[in-house]
Design a protein around this motif. Structure first.
Motif, mmCIF file in Angstrom:
data_model
loop_
_atom_site.group_PDB
_atom_site.id
_atom_site.type_symbol
_atom_site.label_atom_id
_atom_site.label_comp_id
_atom_site.label_asym_id
_atom_site.label_seq_id
_atom_site.Cartn_x
_atom_site.Cartn_y
_atom_site.Cartn_z
ATOM 1 N N LEU A 42 0.801 -1.219 0.000
ATOM 2 C CA LEU A 42 0.000 0.000 0.000
ATOM 3 C C LEU A 42 0.839 1.276 0.000
ATOM 4 C CD1 LEU A 42 -2.820 -1.019 2.500
ATOM 5 C CD2 LEU A 42 -2.901 -0.992 0.003
ATOM 6 N N LEU A 43 2.105 1.168 0.352
ATOM 7 C CA LEU A 43 2.949 2.364 0.411
ATOM 8 C C LEU A 43 3.895 2.484 -0.773
ATOM 9 C CD1 LEU A 43 3.878 2.395 4.219
ATOM 10 C CD2 LEU A 43 2.120 3.738 3.040
ATOM 11 N N THR A 44 3.893 1.492 -1.660
ATOM 12 C CA THR A 44 4.804 1.500 -2.801
ATOM 13 C C THR A 44 4.011 1.594 -4.092
ATOM 14 O OG1 THR A 44 6.322 0.086 -1.563
ATOM 15 C CG2 THR A 44 6.728 0.314 -3.910
ATOM 16 N N TRP A 45 4.445 2.499 -4.972
ATOM 17 C CA TRP A 45 3.778 2.682 -6.265
ATOM 18 C C TRP A 45 4.512 2.014 -7.405
ATOM 19 C CZ3 TRP A 45 -0.939 4.836 -7.056
ATOM 20 C CH2 TRP A 45 -1.509 5.530 -5.991
ATOM 21 N N ASN A 46 5.629 1.369 -7.092
ATOM 22 C CA ASN A 46 6.404 0.745 -8.151
ATOM 23 C C ASN A 46 5.611 -0.396 -8.783
ATOM 24 O OD1 ASN A 46 8.538 -1.429 -9.092
ATOM 25 N ND2 ASN A 46 9.588 0.546 -9.059
ATOM 26 N N PRO A 47 5.496 -0.440 -10.112
ATOM 27 C CA PRO A 47 4.691 -1.490 -10.758
ATOM 28 C C PRO A 47 5.233 -2.893 -10.541
ATOM 29 C CG PRO A 47 5.899 -0.195 -12.393
ATOM 30 C CD PRO A 47 6.041 0.520 -11.095
ATOM 31 N N ALA A 48 6.552 -3.041 -10.390
ATOM 32 C CA ALA A 48 7.131 -4.364 -10.154
ATOM 33 C C ALA A 48 6.692 -4.911 -8.797
ATOM 34 C CB ALA A 48 8.652 -4.306 -10.231
ATOM 35 N N ILE A 49 6.725 -4.057 -7.771
ATOM 36 C CA ILE A 49 6.276 -4.474 -6.440
ATOM 37 C C ILE A 49 4.792 -4.833 -6.471
ATOM 38 C CG2 ILE A 49 5.876 -3.697 -4.075
ATOM 39 C CD1 ILE A 49 8.762 -4.283 -4.550
ATOM 40 N N CYS A 50 3.987 -4.029 -7.155
ATOM 41 C CA CYS A 50 2.549 -4.301 -7.257
ATOM 42 C C CYS A 50 2.286 -5.625 -7.973
ATOM 43 C CB CYS A 50 1.854 -3.156 -7.989
ATOM 44 S SG CYS A 50 1.856 -1.584 -7.109
ATOM 45 N N ALA A 51 3.041 -5.887 -9.042
ATOM 46 C CA ALA A 51 2.851 -7.131 -9.791
ATOM 47 C C ALA A 51 3.243 -8.338 -8.947
ATOM 48 C CB ALA A 51 3.678 -7.089 -11.076
ATOM 49 N N VAL A 52 4.363 -8.238 -8.231
ATOM 50 C CA VAL A 52 4.794 -9.339 -7.366
ATOM 51 C C VAL A 52 3.748 -9.619 -6.297
ATOM 52 C CG1 VAL A 52 6.458 -9.970 -5.579
ATOM 53 C CG2 VAL A 52 7.267 -9.062 -7.754
ATOM 54 N N SER A 53 3.251 -8.565 -5.665
ATOM 55 C CA SER A 53 2.252 -8.718 -4.617
ATOM 56 C C SER A 53 0.962 -9.324 -5.170
ATOM 57 C CB SER A 53 1.962 -7.366 -3.963
ATOM 58 O OG SER A 53 1.008 -7.485 -2.943
ATOM 59 N N PHE A 56 11.306 4.210 -6.869
ATOM 60 C CA PHE A 56 10.447 5.391 -7.014
ATOM 61 C C PHE A 56 9.578 5.277 -8.261
ATOM 62 C CE2 PHE A 56 9.790 9.544 -9.002
ATOM 63 C CZ PHE A 56 9.102 10.198 -7.997
ATOM 64 N N ALA A 57 8.321 5.685 -8.131
ATOM 65 C CA ALA A 57 7.392 5.701 -9.264
ATOM 66 C C ALA A 57 6.385 6.819 -9.051
ATOM 67 C CB ALA A 57 6.677 4.365 -9.412
ATOM 68 N N GLU A 58 6.139 7.594 -10.114
ATOM 69 C CA GLU A 58 5.190 8.710 -10.060
ATOM 70 C C GLU A 58 4.461 8.794 -11.392
ATOM 71 O OE1 GLU A 58 5.321 13.253 -8.332
ATOM 72 O OE2 GLU A 58 6.912 12.627 -9.702
ATOM 73 N N ASN A 104 2.090 11.536 -12.129
ATOM 74 C CA ASN A 104 1.527 12.866 -12.307
ATOM 75 C C ASN A 104 2.618 13.913 -12.124
ATOM 76 O OD1 ASN A 104 -0.267 15.018 -12.539
ATOM 77 N ND2 ASN A 104 -0.932 14.902 -10.411
ATOM 78 N N PRO A 105 2.863 14.770 -13.110
ATOM 79 C CA PRO A 105 2.129 14.948 -14.381
ATOM 80 C C PRO A 105 2.599 14.010 -15.505
ATOM 81 C CG PRO A 105 3.783 16.637 -14.163
ATOM 82 C CD PRO A 105 3.851 15.832 -12.902
ATOM 83 N N VAL A 106 3.771 13.379 -15.306
ATOM 84 C CA VAL A 106 4.261 12.422 -16.304
ATOM 85 C C VAL A 106 4.625 11.130 -15.585
ATOM 86 C CG1 VAL A 106 5.124 14.196 -17.889
ATOM 87 C CG2 VAL A 106 6.636 13.280 -16.105
ATOM 88 N N ILE A 107 4.695 10.044 -16.365
ATOM 89 C CA ILE A 107 5.091 8.764 -15.784
ATOM 90 C C ILE A 107 6.590 8.773 -15.563
ATOM 91 C CG2 ILE A 107 5.189 6.280 -16.135
ATOM 92 C CD1 ILE A 107 2.687 6.492 -17.827
ATOM 93 N N SER A 108 6.974 8.629 -14.304
ATOM 94 C CA SER A 108 8.395 8.655 -13.952
ATOM 95 C C SER A 108 8.688 7.469 -13.045
ATOM 96 C CB SER A 108 8.741 9.967 -13.240
ATOM 97 O OG SER A 108 10.101 9.977 -12.831
ATOM 98 N N ILE A 109 9.407 6.494 -13.564
ATOM 99 C CA ILE A 109 9.757 5.295 -12.816
ATOM 100 C C ILE A 109 11.273 5.197 -12.747
ATOM 101 C CG2 ILE A 109 9.572 2.772 -12.723
ATOM 102 C CD1 ILE A 109 6.982 2.994 -14.276
ATOM 103 N N ALA A 110 11.776 4.890 -11.574
ATOM 104 C CA ALA A 110 13.221 4.786 -11.392
ATOM 105 C C ALA A 110 13.799 3.736 -12.326
ATOM 106 C CB ALA A 110 13.540 4.435 -9.942
#
Length: 291
Positions: free
Chosen positions: A25-36, A246-248, A250-256
């Motif tokens: 719930l505290l991480t926006w990284n897509p890899a972490i979300c996919a693993v979970s 890190f993943a954001e 807004n306003p653009v997609i910014s992933i570490a």
């Protein structure tokens, strides 16, 4: 005593779910979300079988789709325009991807809660919080049982009323509504009576007295210690390497960008999420071999 993942020590199970929830719930990284998401889905299917598959298609997928579409059409941040609506508002790539991540995180929460409800039973809650707060432990245990018992009671009442010719699914709209209200009234009365009986039974057994002992015994095994330590280490690693994850949107997609630190944190989190499933499957195979 329950075997496999259902037999995990209450402390280890509580620590595992608490830290997995926190990281998800505290991480926006897509890899972490996919693993979970995939680990939670696999564990849910392992524990609930066909019910998990039915929930996936009737609840999880519609939830992800609904949240994605809602954020896509009603959140108008972002700079990459996909198309414009008749109202003049733009649908952007950023709002769509962010909505998908929102949906997957929500689905992860629901899936982990399904497994949590299967593993953290009422007696484990009593074991954990009985001495710390007896009344709170009883409330938690009753809340966990409420929905399953409520659904089972509803089916029993519906069958009984159908047997005497009163069916909530047939007849005019007014008749179906009136019968449904009667079923709900019976359910509420039955639930309140069950709660009163449970409270009286626990009080008669001396539940709230000081110095009482637990009737359930949960030995601390090596897998329990490994699960607790690995969960804590994974959560700590995600926190330390948060810049690499890190993943954001807004306003653009910014992933570490990919890095060794981020890959290590993701791999460690995957090991934690997959460990209960691996342990359950391996223990079942050992039992089958020994028999």
């Amino acid at each position: 005593m329950k075997t496999g993942v259902r037999g995990i020590h209450p402390v280890s199970a509580f620590v595992f779910f608490a830290l997995v929830f926190a990281v998800t719930l505290l991480t926006w990284n897509p890899a972490i979300c996919a693993v979970s998401f995939f680990c939670a889905l696999a564990l849910d299917i392992r524990l609930r079988g066909k019910k998990a598959a039915a929930s996936f298609f009737t609840l999880i997928l519609p939830t992800v789709l609904l949240i994605t579409l809602f954020n896509m059409f009603f959140a108008h941040y972002g700079v990459t325009v996909l198309f414009a609506l008749r109202s003049g508002n733009n649908v952007t790539l950023e709002s769509t991807v962010c909505g998908l991540v929102y949906g997957v995180r929500t689905a992860c929460t629901v899936l982990w809660l399904f497994s949590f409800n299967e593993i953290m039973t009422e007696d484990k809650f009593i074991f954990l919080f009985g001495k710390l707060s007896p009344r709170l432990a009883v409330v938690f245990s009753m809340a966990l049982r409420f929905i399953p018992l409520f659904s089972e009671s509803a089916r029993e009442i519906e069958k009984a009323r159908r047997g005497i010719g009163i069916d909530s699914k047939n007849g005019s709209f007014f008749d179906r509504f009136r019968n449904s209200v009667h079923v709900f009234s019976i359910l509420v009365t039955r639930s309140l009576e069950h709660a009163v009986d449970t409270a009286a039974s626990m009080s008669a057994r001396g539940y709230s007295l000081k110095g009482r002992t637990n009737c359930s015994f949960y030995p601390l095994r090596a897998i329990d210690i490994i699960l607790s330590l690995l969960s804590a280490f994974a959560a700590f690693s995600v926190l330390v390497f948060s810049k690499s994850l890190f993943a954001e949107y807004n306003p653009v997609i910014s992933i570490a960008p990919f890095s060794a630190k981020g890959a290590f944190a993701c791999a460690l989190f995957f090991a934690v999420c997959a460990l209960p499933l691996i342990f359950d499957v391996s223990e079942e195979k050992l039992w089958s071999i020994s028999n």
